[in-house]
Design a protein around this motif. Structure first.
Motif, PDB file in Angstrom:
ATOM      1  N   ALA A  76      32.023  19.948  17.101  1.00 53.59           N
ATOM      2  CA  ALA A  76      31.928  19.209  16.574  1.00 53.59           C
ATOM      3  C   ALA A  76      33.371  20.826  16.396  1.00 53.59           C
ATOM      4  N   VAL A  77      33.477  20.926  16.258  1.00 57.58           N
ATOM      5  CA  VAL A  77      34.994  22.288  15.859  1.00 57.58           C
ATOM      6  C   VAL A  77      35.060  22.367  17.126  1.00 57.58           C
ATOM      7  N   ARG A  78      34.480  22.964  18.849  1.00 57.69           N
ATOM      8  CA  ARG A  78      35.179  22.864  19.379  1.00 57.69           C
ATOM      9  C   ARG A  78      36.131  21.627  19.818  1.00 57.69           C
ATOM     10  N   ARG A  79      36.154  20.058  19.566  1.00 57.09           N
ATOM     11  CA  ARG A  79      36.962  19.157  19.525  1.00 57.09           C
ATOM     12  C   ARG A  79      38.342  19.428  18.769  1.00 57.09           C
ATOM     13  N   ALA A  80      37.479  19.637  17.700  1.00 59.20           N
ATOM     14  CA  ALA A  80      38.577  19.797  16.786  1.00 59.20           C
ATOM     15  C   ALA A  80      39.764  20.965  17.050  1.00 59.20           C
ATOM     16  N   LEU A  81      39.465  21.527  17.018  1.00 58.47           N
ATOM     17  CA  LEU A  81      40.494  22.877  17.685  1.00 58.47           C
ATOM     18  C   LEU A  81      41.201  22.692  19.347  1.00 58.47           C
ATOM     19  N   CYS A  82      40.395  22.166  19.903  1.00 54.94           N
ATOM     20  CA  CYS A  82      41.336  21.054  21.082  1.00 54.94           C
ATOM     21  C   CYS A  82      41.801  20.642  20.448  1.00 54.94           C
ATOM     22  N   HIS A 131      47.521  33.004  17.757  1.00 52.41           N
ATOM     23  CA  HIS A 131      46.181  32.856  16.958  1.00 52.41           C
ATOM     24  C   HIS A 131      45.841  31.450  17.062  1.00 52.41           C
ATOM     25  N   VAL A 132      46.332  30.780  18.616  1.00 51.63           N
ATOM     26  CA  VAL A 132      46.105  29.191  18.050  1.00 51.63           C
ATOM     27  C   VAL A 132      44.727  29.351  19.749  1.00 51.63           C
ATOM     28  N   TYR A 133      45.899  30.462  20.592  1.00 46.27           N
ATOM     29  CA  TYR A 133      45.169  30.329  22.566  1.00 46.27           C
ATOM     30  C   TYR A 133      44.326  30.932  22.435  1.00 46.27           C
ATOM     31  N   PRO A 134      43.870  32.716  22.084  1.00 48.41           N
ATOM     32  CA  PRO A 134      42.999  32.943  21.870  1.00 48.41           C
ATOM     33  C   PRO A 134      42.054  32.455  20.932  1.00 48.41           C
ATOM     34  N   LEU A 135      41.906  31.584  19.936  1.00 42.77           N
ATOM     35  CA  LEU A 135      40.678  30.965  19.728  1.00 42.77           C
ATOM     36  C   LEU A 135      40.283  29.808  20.616  1.00 42.77           C
ATOM     37  N   LEU A 136      40.798  29.820  21.362  1.00 38.87           N
ATOM     38  CA  LEU A 136      40.010  28.783  22.775  1.00 38.87           C
ATOM     39  C   LEU A 136      39.011  28.946  23.338  1.00 38.87           C
ATOM     40  N   ARG A 146      46.036  17.542  28.753  1.00 46.78           N
ATOM     41  CA  ARG A 146      44.196  18.232  28.940  1.00 46.78           C
ATOM     42  C   ARG A 146      43.479  18.326  28.120  1.00 46.78           C
ATOM     43  N   LEU A 147      43.999  19.232  27.303  1.00 48.83           N
ATOM     44  CA  LEU A 147      43.569  19.715  25.522  1.00 48.83           C
ATOM     45  C   LEU A 147      43.168  18.273  25.222  1.00 48.83           C
ATOM     46  N   ALA A 148      43.835  17.417  25.282  1.00 51.91           N
ATOM     47  CA  ALA A 148      43.459  16.289  23.934  1.00 51.91           C
ATOM     48  C   ALA A 148      42.588  15.475  24.807  1.00 51.91           C
ATOM     49  N   GLU A 149      42.127  15.678  26.484  1.00 55.47           N
ATOM     50  CA  GLU A 149      40.760  15.133  26.439  1.00 55.47           C
ATOM     51  C   GLU A 149      39.849  15.981  26.125  1.00 55.47           C
ATOM     52  N   GLU A 150      39.713  16.700  26.624  1.00 58.86           N
ATOM     53  CA  GLU A 150      39.087  17.556  25.934  1.00 58.86           C
ATOM     54  C   GLU A 150      38.727  17.186  24.464  1.00 58.86           C
ATOM     55  N   SER A 151      39.771  16.781  23.240  1.00 57.47           N
ATOM     56  CA  SER A 151      38.938  17.122  22.139  1.00 57.47           C
ATOM     57  C   SER A 151      38.280  15.342  21.992  1.00 57.47           C
ATOM     58  N   GLN A 152      38.762  14.822  22.719  1.00 53.62           N
ATOM     59  CA  GLN A 152      38.035  13.145  23.043  1.00 53.62           C
ATOM     60  C   GLN A 152      38.981  12.427  21.873  1.00 53.62           C
ATOM     61  N   ASN A 153      40.408  12.380  21.494  1.00 57.38           N
ATOM     62  CA  ASN A 153      41.102  11.879  20.752  1.00 57.38           C
ATOM     63  C   ASN A 153      41.964  11.130  21.899  1.00 57.38           C
ATOM     64  N   ALA A 154      41.479   9.842  22.135  1.00 58.22           N
ATOM     65  CA  ALA A 154      42.140   9.145  23.049  1.00 58.22           C
ATOM     66  C   ALA A 154      43.243   8.647  22.149  1.00 58.22           C
ATOM     67  N   PRO A 155      44.161   8.834  20.996  1.00 58.02           N
ATOM     68  CA  PRO A 155      45.335   8.006  20.554  1.00 58.02           C
ATOM     69  C   PRO A 155      45.852   9.716  20.667  1.00 58.02           C
ATOM     70  N   LEU A 156      45.929  11.021  20.965  1.00 53.13           N
ATOM     71  CA  LEU A 156      46.198  12.081  20.623  1.00 53.13           C
ATOM     72  C   LEU A 156      46.914  12.024  22.149  1.00 53.13           C
ATOM     73  N   GLY A 157      45.905  11.458  22.810  1.00 51.62           N
ATOM     74  CA  GLY A 157      46.226  11.629  24.545  1.00 51.62           C
ATOM     75  C   GLY A 157      47.625  10.260  24.887  1.00 51.62           C
ATOM     76  N   ALA A 158      47.418   8.984  24.258  1.00 50.84           N
ATOM     77  CA  ALA A 158      48.312   8.212  24.130  1.00 50.84           C
ATOM     78  C   ALA A 158      49.623   8.730  23.879  1.00 50.84           C
ATOM     79  N   HIS A 159      49.256   9.587  22.412  1.00 49.23           N
ATOM     80  CA  HIS A 159      50.757   9.666  21.860  1.00 49.23           C
ATOM     81  C   HIS A 159      51.305  10.898  23.449  1.00 49.23           C
ATOM     82  N   VAL A 160      50.408  11.921  23.974  1.00 48.91           N
ATOM     83  CA  VAL A 160      51.647  13.214  24.948  1.00 48.91           C
ATOM     84  C   VAL A 160      51.588  11.749  26.274  1.00 48.91           C
ATOM     85  N   LEU A 161      51.288  10.636  26.457  1.00 48.50           N
ATOM     86  CA  LEU A 161      52.005  10.132  27.167  1.00 48.50           C
ATOM     87  C   LEU A 161      53.264   9.501  27.002  1.00 48.50           C
TER      88      LEU A 161
END
Length: 449
Positions: free
Chosen positions: A200-206, A188-193, A238-253
């Motif tokens: 806006a939708v692309r960033r939210a989906l990533c 359901h998720v990876y096929p959407l990518l 890598r997906l968090a970077e594509e979303s441009q969501n810095a806190p999410l990327g920091a959370h992954v780190l």
């Protein structure tokens, strides 16, 4: 004697290519990829069909030939030729968004199918250094493949599922429900990518995909499947970077830092936590910052830098004091007193400060009990037990240890079991005392399972 490769035969028959033509295309594709010495003929193709395993990188070349012919992704696994290079690919931080989508989709399918390469693949001790650097520095210019357009409603449905799976992990442990989540992601998720979206939708989906890929990695980590966890976390970053969501990327780190420290590399754990903090320099995410300082403290305690570790604990508490409970993203919900005090207890334990470890452990236990969080309660009771052992109080350690066993039995978590095993090792200096013997007897069934 080799068994015929029916999967390769299926795709060759479906393509309507002759063996000679397939051999010609493999040679041509190999030359494109800088492999001029690969020059099969029709006889070699026949041997592949009879079950001979082509040498690396021929399986990947074959997958490339068939993918180009059909116009969609055909993998080495589809062709009956194993995983090709996907194990290593999942450790790379690919600048191509399209390549990242294919790697994470292959990884999810391999996870669901429980293929041997995931169990055999090692944890790469310094694999996080490059991705953490690239997350901070890279700029992106890749677009998803065209297809039916994705709408924001599709993304909201994905995000709503995240909270459900995260609670399953928190309350039942990483070994419960991960394969269900992987199936959901694969279908359901990876096929959407791969489909088209407005920006806006692309960033939210990533962002949604990054959250759930992180959760897959975290659940694998909690279940002791570290090579798989590491690969999920890198692709999530890598997906968090594509979303441009810095806190999410920091959370992954933060998750990557936690894993590195747990597996005996606190130097890298500290680097990863620091990279996460640097990534938050232009945004405010108090809960995430508290987590990163907390994990840096864990690493510093193991590096025997007590002054810096204590300072990091203080910085973690200051950051969390600014957090607005309930106002942050779903992934930050469980960066809370139960978690933070539990981790601070471990830092103090590793620094030999039994009194501070006991204080933090008790605060964590209190909050975890209110939330019915057995995993966190088990790990904090284990820290409490160790604080008693550090003061020579075997009776207190035994009592806390029994509560650790009870709570550990309620979840599927290798970390909880490892906390029990650590407690057993720390009890060894007390010899054959009846309390030690009784604890080991009670722990035997849990550890064996």
């Amino acid at each position: 004697m080799n068994s015929p490769n029916d999967q390769l035969a299926y795709w060759l028959g479906r393509s309507a290519l002759s063996r000679k033509e397939l051999a010609r295309r493999v040679q041509s594709k190999a030359q494109e990829w800088g492999q001029p010495n690969i020059a099969p003929n029709a006889t070699r193709v026949r041997r592949w069909l009879e079950g001979e395993k082509p040498r690396v990188p021929v399986p990947d070349v074959l997958a490339g030939v068939f993918s180009e012919h059909f116009g969609w992704r055909i993998t080495t696994y589809d062709l009956g030729l194993g995983e090709g290079s996907s194990t290593e690919a999942a450790l790379r931080y690919d600048p191509s968004f399209a390549a990242t989508v294919e790697v994470v989709a292959d990884l999810g399918r391999a996870d669901v199918n429980r293929r041997k390469f995931l169990a055999a693949a090692p944890f790469a001790a310094v694999a996080g250094v490059g991705p953490s650097r690239d997350w901070l520095l890279a700029t992106l210019d890749q677009d998803p493949e065209p297809g039916p357009r994705v709408h924001i409603e599709d993304v909201l449905a994905v995000k709503n599922m995240f909270a459900t799976f995260q609670k399953m992990d928190v309350l039942q442990g990483g070994g419960s429900g991960r394969l269900v989540l992987a199936e959901y992601m694969n279908h359901h998720v990876y096929p959407l990518l791969r489909r088209s979206h407005d920006e806006a939708v692309r960033r939210a989906l990533c962002e949604a995909a990054a959250e759930q890929t992180y959760l897959l990695g975290w659940m694998a980590y909690d279940n002791g499947e570290h090579s798989l966890a590491q690969r999920y976390l890198i692709q999530s970053l890598r997906l968090a970077e594509e979303s441009q969501n810095a806190p999410l990327g920091a959370h992954v780190l933060a998750g990557m830092a936690d894993q590195a420290t747990l597996l005996g590399n606190p130097t890298e754990g500290r680097r990863l936590a620091q990279a996460g903090r640097q990534g938050l320099s232009r945004v405010d995410s108090p809960a995430c910052l508290a987590d990163l300082w907390c994990l840096e403290a864990r690493a510093l305690a193991l590096l025997d830098d007590k002054v810096a570790a204590t300072r990091a604990v203080v910085q973690s508490e200051r950051a969390y004091a600014r957090a607005d409970s309930g106002a942050g993203p779903d992934w930050a919900e469980f960066i809370d007193p139960a978690y933070l005090h539990g981790e601070h207890a471990n830092s103090m334990r590793d620094m030999g400060d039994a009194k501070a470890a006991e204080e933090h452990a008790n605060r964590s236990i209190e909050h975890a009990a209110k939330q019915n969080r057995a995993r966190r309660g088990a790990m904090s009771h284990a820290a409490l037990a160790v604080s008693h052992l550090q003061r020579g109080d075997l009776d207190g350690a035994y009592s806390a240890g029994l509560r650790t066993l009870k709570l550990s039995g309620q979840v599927k978590s290798s970390r909880a079991v490892e906390a029990v095993q650590d407690l057993q090792r720390r009890m060894e200096p007390f010899g054959n005392d009846r309390l030690v013997a009784d604890f080991n007897e009670r722990a035997r069934e849990l550890v064996a399972a």
